[in-house]
Design a protein around this motif. Sequence first.
Motif, mmCIF file in Angstrom:
data_model
loop_
_atom_site.group_PDB
_atom_site.id
_atom_site.type_symbol
_atom_site.label_atom_id
_atom_site.label_comp_id
_atom_site.label_asym_id
_atom_site.label_seq_id
_atom_site.Cartn_x
_atom_site.Cartn_y
_atom_site.Cartn_z
ATOM 1 N N MET A 1 19.271 -5.184 -23.972
ATOM 2 C CA MET A 1 18.239 -5.916 -22.923
ATOM 3 C C MET A 1 16.847 -6.047 -23.763
ATOM 4 O O MET A 1 16.491 -7.179 -23.301
ATOM 5 C CB MET A 1 18.282 -5.421 -21.569
ATOM 6 C CG MET A 1 19.613 -5.620 -20.944
ATOM 7 S SD MET A 1 19.629 -4.703 -19.249
ATOM 8 C CE MET A 1 18.416 -5.750 -18.296
ATOM 9 N N LYS B 1 15.084 -9.700 -24.521
ATOM 10 C CA LYS B 1 13.653 -10.094 -23.767
ATOM 11 C C LYS B 1 12.593 -10.170 -24.832
ATOM 12 O O LYS B 1 11.492 -10.970 -24.223
ATOM 13 C CB LYS B 1 13.239 -8.787 -22.815
ATOM 14 C CG LYS B 1 13.733 -8.680 -21.623
ATOM 15 C CD LYS B 1 13.480 -7.084 -20.776
ATOM 16 C CE LYS B 1 14.114 -7.110 -19.585
ATOM 17 N NZ LYS B 1 13.784 -5.908 -18.885
ATOM 18 N N LYS C 1 23.059 -0.632 -23.913
ATOM 19 C CA LYS C 1 22.759 -1.840 -22.905
ATOM 20 C C LYS C 1 21.047 -1.874 -22.676
ATOM 21 O O LYS C 1 20.613 -2.932 -22.792
ATOM 22 C CB LYS C 1 23.073 -1.252 -21.552
ATOM 23 C CG LYS C 1 22.875 -1.839 -20.485
ATOM 24 C CD LYS C 1 23.501 -1.760 -19.087
ATOM 25 C CE LYS C 1 23.222 -2.462 -17.952
ATOM 26 N NZ LYS C 1 23.786 -2.197 -16.748
ATOM 27 N N LEU D 1 18.846 -10.734 -15.886
ATOM 28 C CA LEU D 1 19.246 -10.521 -17.153
ATOM 29 C C LEU D 1 20.662 -9.443 -17.087
ATOM 30 O O LEU D 1 21.506 -9.803 -17.485
ATOM 31 C CB LEU D 1 18.362 -10.335 -18.146
ATOM 32 C CG LEU D 1 18.862 -9.784 -19.628
ATOM 33 C CD1 LEU D 1 19.582 -11.108 -20.388
ATOM 34 C CD2 LEU D 1 17.798 -9.373 -20.559
ATOM 35 N N GLU D 2 20.469 -8.625 -16.535
ATOM 36 C CA GLU D 2 21.184 -7.491 -16.340
ATOM 37 C C GLU D 2 22.951 -8.040 -15.524
ATOM 38 O O GLU D 2 23.948 -7.940 -16.228
ATOM 39 C CB GLU D 2 20.965 -6.205 -15.644
ATOM 40 C CG GLU D 2 21.957 -5.061 -15.432
ATOM 41 C CD GLU D 2 21.439 -3.759 -14.905
ATOM 42 O OE1 GLU D 2 22.235 -2.811 -14.825
ATOM 43 O OE2 GLU D 2 20.282 -3.879 -14.346
ATOM 44 N N LEU E 1 24.417 -10.633 -17.878
ATOM 45 C CA LEU E 1 25.455 -9.926 -19.126
ATOM 46 C C LEU E 1 26.637 -9.214 -18.443
ATOM 47 O O LEU E 1 27.671 -9.134 -19.177
ATOM 48 C CB LEU E 1 24.316 -8.735 -19.641
ATOM 49 C CG LEU E 1 23.226 -9.299 -20.508
ATOM 50 C CD1 LEU E 1 22.346 -7.978 -20.824
ATOM 51 C CD2 LEU E 1 23.673 -9.646 -21.914
#
Length: 267
Positions: free
Chosen positions: A173, A177, A169, A151-152, A155
Amino acid sequence: MNEKNFEYLKDQIKYTGFGEALENELKEKMQQQTSSFTLNHDAHYGNDIAVATLNFKKSDQSDMYFFNSYKVDLQKDNSKESLEQTFYINKGSNITMKEAYNLMEGRAVYKDLTSKEGQVYNSWVQIDFKESDTSGNFKLNQYHQNYGYDLESALSKHPIKELENAKFKEDLMDSLKKGNLQSATFLQDGKEVKHYIEANPQFKTINAYDGNLKRIDNRQTKEEKQSEGQSTAMKHDNKRQSQSSDDDGPAAPQEAKKRKKKQSNSM
């Protein structure tokens, strides 16, 4: 009535996202000592209405009850037909009511799940509306860590302002999630524009929507990221050139003085 069992179920209901409003009804149903019973919970998400039916069953060997599952009937504001899905209660981290709504909206949720062998593992979960089981429940697709969705990293390919601050941040996230459609600030041509984003583990990316919730092409947001990077680089180059000019400035009069002094000596 088993008091410890009541306290356990009360907390289980609360932490599965149904709050504390069902406590009295739970106690009444348990005191009746029937073989099974249900509790109902209504939730509103914008103009959408989700009605949950919580299912409890009494043990054959004791006076204990178990919270086995809950069925969600989702009536969307823009649809005449409702959508149904049953979510099962496990020993590990259960899917909460809000997460259930997010899943039924088609989004993915990141959960700690427990295997049949009792091992805990992490996985993204997403409903497959094209496939259902014999009871009419839609299949839940799982995208484990080995699937490779980061995911990071997904992004970072977009010009999102919140990524510049560690706390913002982390909050962004965490929200993604949970399956939320989360607002985010995109940097476009030096301006801040509000978009909405959601995780997309299946295609290892994120989906972005404009203020009217119209889907934005991922290539567009990635180009904006590149454009923003180029703009920043140009600013740095201009700054360096400006500093270079400033550095050259004082040297010119010195050279002129040297030439003038040399001419004076020759005379």
